[in-house]
Motif scaffolding. Structure first.
Motif, PDB file in Angstrom:
ATOM      1  N   ASN A 204       0.778  -1.237   0.000  1.00  0.00           N
ATOM      2  CA  ASN A 204       0.000   0.000   0.000  1.00  0.00           C
ATOM      3  C   ASN A 204       0.810   1.288   0.000  1.00  0.00           C
ATOM      4  OD1 ASN A 204      -2.727  -1.267   0.469  1.00  0.00           O
ATOM      5  ND2 ASN A 204      -1.640  -2.018   2.267  1.00  0.00           N
ATOM      6  N   CYS A 208       4.357   5.988  -2.550  1.00  0.00           N
ATOM      7  CA  CYS A 208       4.655   7.353  -2.115  1.00  0.00           C
ATOM      8  C   CYS A 208       5.809   7.438  -1.127  1.00  0.00           C
ATOM      9  CB  CYS A 208       3.434   7.980  -1.470  1.00  0.00           C
ATOM     10  SG  CYS A 208       2.004   8.034  -2.561  1.00  0.00           S
ATOM     11  N   HIS A 209       6.058   6.335  -0.395  1.00  0.00           N
ATOM     12  CA  HIS A 209       7.094   6.420   0.642  1.00  0.00           C
ATOM     13  C   HIS A 209       8.348   5.636   0.263  1.00  0.00           C
ATOM     14  CE1 HIS A 209       4.711   8.561   3.648  1.00  0.00           C
ATOM     15  NE2 HIS A 209       3.692   7.773   3.333  1.00  0.00           N
ATOM     16  N   ILE A 217       6.627  11.060  -2.837  1.00  0.00           N
ATOM     17  CA  ILE A 217       5.504  11.974  -2.667  1.00  0.00           C
ATOM     18  C   ILE A 217       5.292  12.202  -1.175  1.00  0.00           C
ATOM     19  CG2 ILE A 217       3.021  12.249  -3.026  1.00  0.00           C
ATOM     20  CD1 ILE A 217       3.401  10.393  -5.507  1.00  0.00           C
ATOM     21  N   PRO A 219       6.630  11.854   2.898  1.00  0.00           N
ATOM     22  CA  PRO A 219       7.901  12.154   3.573  1.00  0.00           C
ATOM     23  C   PRO A 219       8.736  10.910   3.883  1.00  0.00           C
ATOM     24  CG  PRO A 219       6.042  12.470   5.055  1.00  0.00           C
ATOM     25  CD  PRO A 219       5.463  12.183   3.721  1.00  0.00           C
ATOM     26  N   TYR A 225      12.595  12.843  12.162  1.00  0.00           N
ATOM     27  CA  TYR A 225      11.752  14.030  12.003  1.00  0.00           C
ATOM     28  C   TYR A 225      10.338  13.596  11.618  1.00  0.00           C
ATOM     29  CZ  TYR A 225      15.982  16.811  12.071  1.00  0.00           C
ATOM     30  OH  TYR A 225      17.152  17.395  12.453  1.00  0.00           O
ATOM     31  N   VAL A 235       1.834   7.794  15.011  1.00  0.00           N
ATOM     32  CA  VAL A 235       1.955   7.164  13.693  1.00  0.00           C
ATOM     33  C   VAL A 235       0.706   6.337  13.400  1.00  0.00           C
ATOM     34  CG1 VAL A 235       3.277   5.480  12.362  1.00  0.00           C
ATOM     35  CG2 VAL A 235       4.461   7.218  13.710  1.00  0.00           C
ATOM     36  N   GLY A 243      -3.238  12.117   6.531  1.00  0.00           N
ATOM     37  CA  GLY A 243      -2.442  13.322   6.816  1.00  0.00           C
ATOM     38  C   GLY A 243      -3.310  14.559   6.774  1.00  0.00           C
ATOM     39  N   ARG A 244      -2.607  15.701   6.668  1.00  0.00           N
ATOM     40  CA  ARG A 244      -3.355  16.962   6.588  1.00  0.00           C
ATOM     41  C   ARG A 244      -4.101  17.016   5.259  1.00  0.00           C
ATOM     42  NH1 ARG A 244       1.805  20.538   7.416  1.00  0.00           N
ATOM     43  NH2 ARG A 244       2.531  18.877   6.031  1.00  0.00           N
ATOM     44  N   LYS A 247      -2.787  16.867   1.286  1.00  0.00           N
ATOM     45  CA  LYS A 247      -1.381  16.469   1.165  1.00  0.00           C
ATOM     46  C   LYS A 247      -1.220  15.125   0.468  1.00  0.00           C
ATOM     47  CE  LYS A 247       0.655  19.929   3.174  1.00  0.00           C
ATOM     48  NZ  LYS A 247       1.672  20.758   2.521  1.00  0.00           N
ATOM     49  N   GLY A 248      -2.295  14.352   0.374  1.00  0.00           N
ATOM     50  CA  GLY A 248      -2.205  13.130  -0.409  1.00  0.00           C
ATOM     51  C   GLY A 248      -2.160  11.836   0.396  1.00  0.00           C
ATOM     52  N   MET A 249      -2.105  11.954   1.720  1.00  0.00           N
ATOM     53  CA  MET A 249      -2.078  10.736   2.550  1.00  0.00           C
ATOM     54  C   MET A 249      -3.511  10.445   3.010  1.00  0.00           C
ATOM     55  SD  MET A 249      -0.293   8.446   4.436  1.00  0.00           S
ATOM     56  CE  MET A 249      -0.490   7.613   6.003  1.00  0.00           C
ATOM     57  N   TRP A 252      -6.214   5.396   6.147  1.00  0.00           N
ATOM     58  CA  TRP A 252      -6.135   3.978   5.795  1.00  0.00           C
ATOM     59  C   TRP A 252      -7.104   3.107   6.580  1.00  0.00           C
ATOM     60  CZ3 TRP A 252      -3.778   2.301   1.560  1.00  0.00           C
ATOM     61  CH2 TRP A 252      -2.908   3.199   0.922  1.00  0.00           C
ATOM     62  N   VAL A 264       1.633  -2.163  10.543  1.00  0.00           N
ATOM     63  CA  VAL A 264       2.404  -1.354   9.595  1.00  0.00           C
ATOM     64  C   VAL A 264       3.022  -0.158  10.319  1.00  0.00           C
ATOM     65  CG1 VAL A 264       0.531   0.110   8.719  1.00  0.00           C
ATOM     66  CG2 VAL A 264       2.432  -0.458   7.235  1.00  0.00           C
TER      67      VAL A 264
HETATM   68  C1  HEC Z   1      -0.627   8.634  -2.224  1.00  0.00           C
HETATM   69  C2  HEC Z   1       0.632   8.694  -1.559  1.00  0.00           C
HETATM   70  C3  HEC Z   1       0.769   8.050  -0.215  1.00  0.00           C
HETATM   71  C4  HEC Z   1       0.526   6.747   0.115  1.00  0.00           C
HETATM   72  C5  HEC Z   1       0.059   5.607  -0.794  1.00  0.00           C
HETATM   73  C6  HEC Z   1       0.848   6.617   1.489  1.00  0.00           C
HETATM   74  N1  HEC Z   1       1.253   7.809   2.012  1.00  0.00           N
HETATM   75 FE1  HEC Z   1       1.855   8.178   3.894  1.00  0.00          FE
HETATM   76  N2  HEC Z   1       2.062  10.089   3.482  1.00  0.00           N
HETATM   77  C7  HEC Z   1       1.864  10.696   2.218  1.00  0.00           C
HETATM   78  C8  HEC Z   1       1.977  12.119   2.342  1.00  0.00           C
HETATM   79  C9  HEC Z   1       1.834  13.125   1.212  1.00  0.00           C
HETATM   80  C10 HEC Z   1       2.270  12.374   3.700  1.00  0.00           C
HETATM   81  C11 HEC Z   1       2.414  13.719   4.388  1.00  0.00           C
HETATM   82  C12 HEC Z   1       1.085  14.107   4.980  1.00  0.00           C
HETATM   83  C13 HEC Z   1       1.053  15.476   5.562  1.00  0.00           C
HETATM   84  O1  HEC Z   1       1.998  16.224   5.361  1.00  0.00           O
HETATM   85  O2  HEC Z   1       0.055  15.755   6.225  1.00  0.00           O
HETATM   86  C14 HEC Z   1       2.335  11.106   4.334  1.00  0.00           C
HETATM   87  C15 HEC Z   1       2.590  10.941   5.701  1.00  0.00           C
HETATM   88  C16 HEC Z   1       2.744   9.729   6.309  1.00  0.00           C
HETATM   89  C17 HEC Z   1       3.159   9.565   7.655  1.00  0.00           C
HETATM   90  C18 HEC Z   1       3.476  10.671   8.635  1.00  0.00           C
HETATM   91  C19 HEC Z   1       4.878  11.191   8.402  1.00  0.00           C
HETATM   92  C20 HEC Z   1       5.240  12.345   9.304  1.00  0.00           C
HETATM   93  O3  HEC Z   1       6.288  12.856   9.116  1.00  0.00           O
HETATM   94  O4  HEC Z   1       4.436  12.660  10.206  1.00  0.00           O
HETATM   95  C21 HEC Z   1       3.199   8.227   7.918  1.00  0.00           C
HETATM   96  C22 HEC Z   1       3.585   7.547   9.200  1.00  0.00           C
HETATM   97  C23 HEC Z   1       2.791   7.565   6.711  1.00  0.00           C
HETATM   98  N3  HEC Z   1       2.521   8.498   5.760  1.00  0.00           N
HETATM   99  C24 HEC Z   1       2.659   6.198   6.581  1.00  0.00           C
HETATM  100  C25 HEC Z   1       2.099   5.610   5.463  1.00  0.00           C
HETATM  101  C26 HEC Z   1       1.751   4.217   5.391  1.00  0.00           C
HETATM  102  C27 HEC Z   1       2.000   3.199   6.491  1.00  0.00           C
HETATM  103  C28 HEC Z   1       1.179   4.025   4.196  1.00  0.00           C
HETATM  104  C29 HEC Z   1       0.652   2.728   3.632  1.00  0.00           C
HETATM  105  C30 HEC Z   1      -0.421   2.107   4.419  1.00  0.00           C
HETATM  106  C31 HEC Z   1       1.193   5.262   3.495  1.00  0.00           C
HETATM  107  N4  HEC Z   1       1.726   6.220   4.307  1.00  0.00           N
HETATM  108  C32 HEC Z   1       0.740   5.429   2.229  1.00  0.00           C
HETATM  109  C33 HEC Z   1       1.562  10.033   1.065  1.00  0.00           C
HETATM  110  C34 HEC Z   1       1.210   8.713   0.987  1.00  0.00           C
END
Ligand code: HEC
Length: 292
Positions: A204, A208-209, A217, A219, A225, A235, A243-244, A247-249, A252, A264
């Motif tokens: 999943n 992006c990560h 895409i 962080p 950090y 987390v 996320g905010r 931002k694209g998150m 889940w 995870v």
């Molecule tokens: C579509 C792209 C995308 C996918 C897929 C994605 N993320 Fe993210 N994730 C982001 C973005 C963009 C941010 C930053 C959000 C913000 O700035 O609010 C982020 C932020 C996070 C953060 C917080 C990081 C911080 O510095 O606070 C975590 C933890 C995280 N993701 C875990 C995951 C996990 C686990 C999954 C899979 C289940 C996942 N992400 C899937 C785009 C994605």
């Protein structure tokens, strides 16, 4: 006077039925008669039927009173008086106390006169005698159980109950993994959980990560950090709530169960300190556990 007794009977019996219903029906926080309207209807019907019976009996009595001759009334009164005297509770009392009736006290009075106070030679009341025998039997069993055959003391029983409860809690936790939320989640360290977390991450999150968590895409997840806060609770919350805005998150929790989010999240935290191939520059603040 008679109708007063009727009122009392209706109120008393209805209350008993009401209390029994409240006690027997499991209705959670709310009282049963609110949770299940049928219960109120039933109790109301019950009370109405009771009132009906009281009215019927009452009018039959006054009817009988009106058509009976004086002699019949007298005969009935005699019969009733006799029945009252032979009531079961009076008989029971007699049997349990064996008390001599007051008219026959002359037979058992003792000769001695203690400054004007005389004494009756009553036999011991059977209720007391049997209670005494029962307490002897109880004492023997108690002595044998706890002092000869070494039965459990209260402290030992307490410990056993606690041990049993602990096993049940573990059992419950295992079957109820998905009851966790951001406040109760704990960092998982079992290899099986981390492996499960890794495969969830690869399915999943890598888009992006990145596979090594280095970021794209999204962080970088391997540094110390955090934009949205580090530590398992933050987390977990970020992953399940997203996320905010913009931002694209995504959140889940739509597609992952709480237990999977915990896995995870624990996996992500296990990446901290690793060196990804193309680490994205740190974003957010250094997170120190005290902040939580
Ligand atoms: C579509 C792209 C995308 C996918 C897929 C994605 N993320 Fe993210 N994730 C982001 C973005 C963009 C941010 C930053 C959000 C913000 O700035 O609010 C982020 C932020 C996070 C953060 C917080 C990081 C911080 O510095 O606070 C975590 C933890 C995280 N993701 C875990 C995951 C996990 C686990 C999954 C899979 C289940 C996942 N992400 C899937 C785009 C994605």
């Amino acid at each position: 006077m008679k109708s007063f007794a009727s009122y009392l009977r209706v109120i008393a019996i209805t209350s008993i039925v009401f209390i029994a219903a409240e006690y027997l029906i499991d209705s959670g926080e709310k009282p049963a008669f609110i949770e299940y309207p049928m219960v109120s209807v039933f109790i109301l019907l019950f009370a109405i039927i009771l009132i009906g019976i009281e009215i019927m009996v009452g009018s039959m009595n006054s009817l009988a009173d009106a058509i009976m001759t004086e002699d019949q009334k007298k005969a009935l009164e005699v019969k009733r008086a006799k029945a009252r005297k032979n009531a079961w509770y009076l008989k029971l009392e007699k049997r349990l106390t064996k008390a001599q009736p007051i008219e026959a006290e002359g037979e058992i009075i003792l000769d001695h006169n203690y400054d004007g106070i005389r004494e009756l030679d009553n036999s011991l009341p059977p209720w007391w005698v049997y209670g005494f025998y029962i307490s002897i039997v109880f004492a023997v069993i108690y002595l044998a159980k706890y002092h000869i055959f070494d039965g459990n003391t209260q402290a030992e029983e307490y410990e056993q109950a606690m041990a049993k409860a602990k096993i049940e809690i573990e059992e419950y936790k295992r079957t109820a993994k998905d009851l966790i939320d951001a406040n109760t989640v704990e960092l998982l360290t079992e290899a099986s959980d981390l492996n499960a977390g890794k495969s969830i991450f690869q399915t999943n999150c890598v888009a992006c990560h990145m596979a090594d968590g280095g970021g794209g895409i999204g962080p970088n997840l391997t540094d110390e950090y955090w934009i949205l806060g580090g530590g398992i609770k933050n987390v977990f919350r970020t992953i399940s709530e997203g996320g905010r805005d913009g931002k694209g998150m995504v959140a889940w929790k739509q597609s992952l169960k709480p237990s999977e989010v915990a896995q995870v999240a624990s996996y992500v935290l296990s990446l901290e300190g690793t060196t990804p191939a193309n680490p994205k520059a740190p974003e957010g603040e250094i997170w120190t556990p005290e902040e939580e």
